[in-house]
Design a protein around this motif. Structure first.
Motif, PDB file in Angstrom:
ATOM      1  N   LEU A 149       0.827  -1.210   0.000  1.00 11.71           N
ATOM      2  CA  LEU A 149       0.000   0.000   0.000  1.00 11.71           C
ATOM      3  C   LEU A 149       0.860   1.259   0.000  1.00 11.71           C
ATOM      4  O   LEU A 149       0.576   2.218  -0.734  1.00 11.71           O
ATOM      5  CB  LEU A 149      -0.944  -0.005   1.208  1.00 11.71           C
ATOM      6  N   VAL A 150       1.904   1.279   0.812  1.00 10.52           N
ATOM      7  CA  VAL A 150       2.794   2.437   0.845  1.00 10.52           C
ATOM      8  C   VAL A 150       3.532   2.592  -0.481  1.00 10.52           C
ATOM      9  O   VAL A 150       3.663   3.703  -1.006  1.00 10.52           O
ATOM     10  CB  VAL A 150       3.785   2.320   2.027  1.00 10.52           C
ATOM     11  N   THR A 151       4.000   1.478  -1.048  1.00 12.60           N
ATOM     12  CA  THR A 151       4.691   1.543  -2.334  1.00 12.60           C
ATOM     13  C   THR A 151       3.764   2.072  -3.421  1.00 12.60           C
ATOM     14  O   THR A 151       4.148   2.917  -4.230  1.00 12.60           O
ATOM     15  CB  THR A 151       5.219   0.154  -2.733  1.00 12.60           C
ATOM     16  N   ASP A 152       2.525   1.601  -3.432  1.00  9.37           N
ATOM     17  CA  ASP A 152       1.566   2.071  -4.417  1.00  9.37           C
ATOM     18  C   ASP A 152       1.298   3.567  -4.242  1.00  9.37           C
ATOM     19  O   ASP A 152       1.226   4.310  -5.224  1.00  9.37           O
ATOM     20  CB  ASP A 152       0.261   1.285  -4.306  1.00  9.37           C
ATOM     21  N   ARG A 153       1.167   4.003  -3.021  1.00 13.68           N
ATOM     22  CA  ARG A 153       0.937   5.430  -2.776  1.00 13.68           C
ATOM     23  C   ARG A 153       2.137   6.269  -3.224  1.00 13.68           C
ATOM     24  O   ARG A 153       1.968   7.358  -3.783  1.00 13.68           O
ATOM     25  CB  ARG A 153       0.651   5.654  -1.297  1.00 13.68           C
TER      26      ARG A 153
END
Length: 97
Positions: free
Chosen positions: A81-85
């Motif tokens: 999720l953090v990488t996608d954000r």
């Protein structure tokens, strides 16, 4: 038994220092690819925890394996999720006419 414990602790301490030195030298532009690699490593940790927790009898190793599966899964999902954000920040925004 104590020799194995001491050698395992020695390896853990060396890996901790080596990991700290490697991570502190990473430039900010490489944090996203590094996080993706860390997510892959956590996925491997999930497989290992599943193998440990796969016993039929409930004992300490099964409980610790179950806890490891839960924490590694949280780490993988949160990391993606953090990488996608972070990757969303690099996309160009559409201009409305």
């Amino acid at each position: 038994m104590t020799e194995a414990l001491i050698s395992a602790l020695f390896i853990f301490v060396l890996a901790t220092f080596a990991g700290f030195e490697v991570i502190t030298k990473v430039p900010p532009t490489l944090h996203t690819p590094l996080m993706s690699g860390a997510n892959a490593i956590s996925g491997i940790a999930i497989l290992g925890a599943l193998i440990v927790a796969g016993d039929k009898d409930w004992n300490v190793t099964v409980i610790l394996g179950l806890i490891a599966v839960v924490f590694a899964t949280i780490n993988v999902v949160g990391g993606f999720l953090v990488t996608d954000r972070m990757l969303q920040m690099f996309k160009k925004k559409e201009v409305k006419a």
